[in-house]
Structure formats: structure tokens, C-alpha cells
Write an enzyme that holds these catalytic residues in place. Structure first.
Site, PDB file in Angstrom:
ATOM      1  CB  SER A   1      -0.948  -0.028   1.201  1.00  0.00           C
ATOM      2  OG  SER A   1      -1.925   0.965   1.070  1.00  0.00           O
ATOM      3  CG  ASN A   2      -0.359   4.649  -1.270  1.00  0.00           C
ATOM      4  OD1 ASN A   2      -1.113   5.307  -0.551  1.00  0.00           O
ATOM      5  ND2 ASN A   2      -0.780   4.114  -2.409  1.00  0.00           N
TER       6      ASN A   2
END
Ligand code: CTP
Length: 395
Positions: free
Chosen positions: A203-204
Site C-alpha cells: 500500500s502507500n
């Protein structure tokens, strides 16, 4: 339009006379009813003077008894009821139908179908309390429209959601003269999660703050909003249709489902660019993976590019670009490549910009050129952005 303005005990009640004036300027006749706590923050006399009507605080005051039940007459007179500021206490009373003060009594007496608009204002902890959120949701389910409190610095010194909107904006919203009325907006926000196995993902750092601020502002301007959100810790702005997704694939199919009926498409989500080729149904054990482990990734679908490819002439598409180097050049290239009408450029490596914080520094990139804005709160940024979009789409 005949409007009952309910005023509650909140520091922002000092804006109430100004709200009356703005409602009047937009053509409304206004009567004011106050909770007993509200009089600590703004004087009934001031509100009586600006509204040119006597103000009700005590439902049993002799001056309101001529002609019988005042609350029934007021409720039948009103074409709209606006509570601004609306306190947590009044939200709770209205949600369960209590009528133990003049404001709650007249709101409960409104004939079915009378529009009710609520503008909560309070400290963030009160607003975000599950009980307050539940009450707000229940009132929306009952048909009230709620103007999400704004993010910002509050009288208590706290920073967060809780500020009352500015009187003109509030009056326009309440009277349905909001600038995006009749428009349908689709907004994507937050990160996506790309599963590796049953417990791990890629993810980020996106928190969804910018996209949620865009959704709250669009709703305040009268738009019908679908918010397609990756996993974030933010409460959905009231009155907005929230579609929760996890992965880029799920976000694409939610967008495909909703985009054709929308006029404005805002693609602020930070979509993961790659996803694992293989997803393990169970948890991968590290003893089976060895000391070095690599996973094969494939590109996720480019949702913005898909929207650019499929959008029709009347639809306005806004993409976001998060860049570190050659930012403006890259943003311009994205505008062309993904067939956007506007790209909002953030810089990942600058203070007051990009993921997580409450502030953002953006540059608007379009065929007309570049427009760099000063650093500002994400809510203010959303306001400026919607101003720019409205200027481009016209009335
Ligand atoms: N975006 C998207 N789907 C993807 C990747 C990005 O819809 N799979 C959208 C984002 O929502 C944003 C815009 O594309 O509106 C910019 O994303 P970004 O990752 O910054 O740019 P890319 O074009 O993917 O290129 P790069 O990562 O190389 O900068």
C-alpha cells in the site's frame, strides 16, 4: 422562503446574526428560536433586531402565548428549518425526538416533508464521538441534510473538524442555492491495498484527507456525491454515498459502476501501481520463504486512464499527480496521457504538501497553463479546487 433558524449553545453562535442577514439577502424571511444555552453566546435582542421577529427561548414566556400554541404556528409557517450552529446536545435530542426546549419542540412539530438542514459546530472530540456520529447518521436517515463541520483551528485552540461554515456559504447551502446543485460527483480517495497473502499487503501512506475534503465541500455545495474510498481512518462526510473498496481492481469496478451517471470525476486516490501476481489464500510462513524473498508484481489497471478513455464530452475529469522530480513536466504529461481536464499537482518532497498532513500546496495544471496556489488547509484547498472546477464547467 420562510425559514426558522435554530441557534444552539456553541461559540460559533456569534455568527448567527450574520447568518440571518445572509439568509435575508438571499430572499428569506427568518424567525429565530434559541436553546437556553445559546443565549450565553449571542443575545436574543441582537437576533430579534436583525430578524425583525421576536425570538423564542422560553417556550412558556407569556409574550409567545397569544393565539395558542406558538410552536405549531411557527412550524406550519416555516418552509425550511436550519439549525446553525447545531450542538452535540441538540443533535442528540433531535435524533431521538425530544422536545424539552423551544428549539427541539418546534423542530419536532414541523409538518412531514419540511426540509431540515443541520450545521453542526463543536470541538472535534464531541463531533467524532460515536454517539454524535450515530445521531448525525440517524438524522440524515430521517431526511435531514447535514453540512459537515469544517476542519480548522477552533476557539478552544484545538485543530480538527468542528468549525461552522461561513455565513454566506451556509445560507446558500441551506436555501439550496449551492453552486453544485443538480451535479453528480464521483470522488476516489485514500490508498488501495494489494494483498500478498491472508495478512500482508502492499500500500502507500495516503490517508484520504484531500479526497474526503473534496467530498465534504462538494456536498456542501449541493452536489450528489459518491465517494469511492480505499481503507482510511476518516468518518465519511454525512450525506455522501460511501463505497468502500480495498484493491485497485475493486476501485476500478466501483468507478465503472458509478462513472456514467456522474458529471464530475475526481480521481484523488493513491492507487497502488503494482499488485502481486499470486495471492496466497493462507499466511505465507517465512521459514518456507528463505532469507531473501522476492515477489512478482504486475501493473494494476490505470483507473484514471480508463476514465479518460471512456468519459463523454459533458464529463469533467480531474486527476492528481504526486511528484518529486520534474513535477510540472510530469503533471502536464499526465494531463495529456490520461485525457484529464485538470491535473492537481502535489509535491511529495515538500513541507505542507502531499500525504497525511492537514495542509497542501497544489498547482493546477490544465490546457490553459499552470496555476500555483499558496500552502493552505486541505479544506481550503478543496474550496479553491471546486472554485476552479466550477469556473471551468460554467453555470
Ligand atoms: N491512478 C489510477 N490508477 C492507477 C494509478 C494511478 O487511477 N493504477 C491515478 C491516481 O488516482 C491519480 C493519477 O492516476 O489521479 C496519478 O497517479 P500517479 O501514480 O501519480 O501517476 P502515474 O500516472 O501512475 O505515474 P507514476 O506513478 O509513474 O508517476
Amino acid at each position: 422562503m420562510r425559514v426558522i433558524l435554530g441557534v444552539c449553545g456553541s461559540i460559533s453562535a456569534y455568527k448567527a446574526p450574520w447568518i440571518v442577514r445572509e439568509l435575508q439577502r438571499l430572499g428569506a424571511e427568518v424567525r429565530v428560536v434559541m436553546t437556553p444555552d445559546a443565549v450565553h453566546f449571542v443575545s436574543p435582542l441582537a437576533l430579534q433586531n436583525v430578524s425583525h421577529h421576536s425570538v423564542v427561548v422560553n417556550p412558556y414566556a407569556p409574550e409567545h402565548q397569544q393565539g395558542g400554541s406558538w410552536h405549531v404556528h411557527w412550524a406550519r409557517w416555516a418552509q425550511l428549518a436550519l439549525v446553525a450552529p447545531c450542538s452535540a446536545n441538540t443533535l442528540a435530542k433531535l435524533a431521538v425526538g425530544l422536545a424539552d426546549n423551544a428549539l427541539a419542540l418546534v423542530l419536532l412539530s414541523l409538518p412531514q416533508g419540511t426540509p431540515v438542514r443541520l450545521a453542526p459546530a463543536m470541538d472535534p472530540d464531541l463531533w467524532l464521538h460515536p454517539a454524535t456520529q450515530r445521531n448525525a447518521r440517524r438524522l440524515c436517515e430521517d431526511g435531514a441534510l447535514l453540512l459537515e463541520p469544517e476542519q480548522g483551528e477552533l476557539a478552544s485552540g484545538m485543530i480538527g473538524p468542528g468549525r461552522l461554515a461561513e455565513p454566506l456559504e451556509l445560507a446558500r447551502w441551506a436555501l439550496g442555492q449551492a453552486s453544485l446543485r443538480g451535479r453528480k460527483v464521483m470522488i476516489t480517495a485514500g490508498p488501495t491495498r494489494e494483498a500478498i497473502d491472508a495478512v500482508r499487503y502492499l500500500s502507500n501512506h495516503s490517508t484520504g484527507k484531500m479526497g474526503y475534503a473534496m467530498a465534504a465541500e462538494a456536498q456542501a455545495r449541493g452536489a450528489e456525491v459518491v465517494l469511492i474510498s480505499g481503507p482510511v481512518a476518516l468518518p465519511a462526510p454525512s450525506g455522501v454515498t460511501l463505497v468502500r473498496v480495498d484493491s485497485a481492481e475493486e476501485m476500478l469496478s466501483a468507478c465503472q459502476q458509478h462513472f456514467s451517471v456522474c458529471d464530475i470525476l475526481i480521481k484523488s486516490a493513491a492507487v497502488a501501481d503494482f499488485t502481486p501476481m499470486l495471492v496466497s489464500a493462507g499466511k505465507l510462513k517465512k521459514e518456507h520463504l528463505g532469507e531473501d524473498w522476492s515477489i512478482a508484481l504486475r501493473r494494476t489497471p490505470d483507473i484514471l486512464a480508463w476514465l479518460g478513455e471512456h468519459k463523454r464530452a459533458h464529463q469533467f475529469l480531474v486527476g492528481f499527480a504526486l511528484e518529486t522530480d520534474h513535477a510540472e513536466e510530469n503533471a502536464k504529461a499526465k494531463l495529456e496521457r490520461k485525457k484529464c481536464d485538470l491535473v492537481v499537482l502535489n509535491r511529495a518532497n515538500q513541507p505542507n504538501s502531499g500525504f497525511a498532513g492537514d495542509f497542501n500546496t497544489i498547482t493546477l495544471v490544465s490546457q490553459q497553463g499552470l496555476m500555483a496556489l499558496e500552502p493552505m488547509s486541505k479544506r481550503e484547498c478543496a474550496r479553491q479546487l471546486w472554485g476552479a472546477i466550477e469556473a471551468r464547467i460554467g453555470g
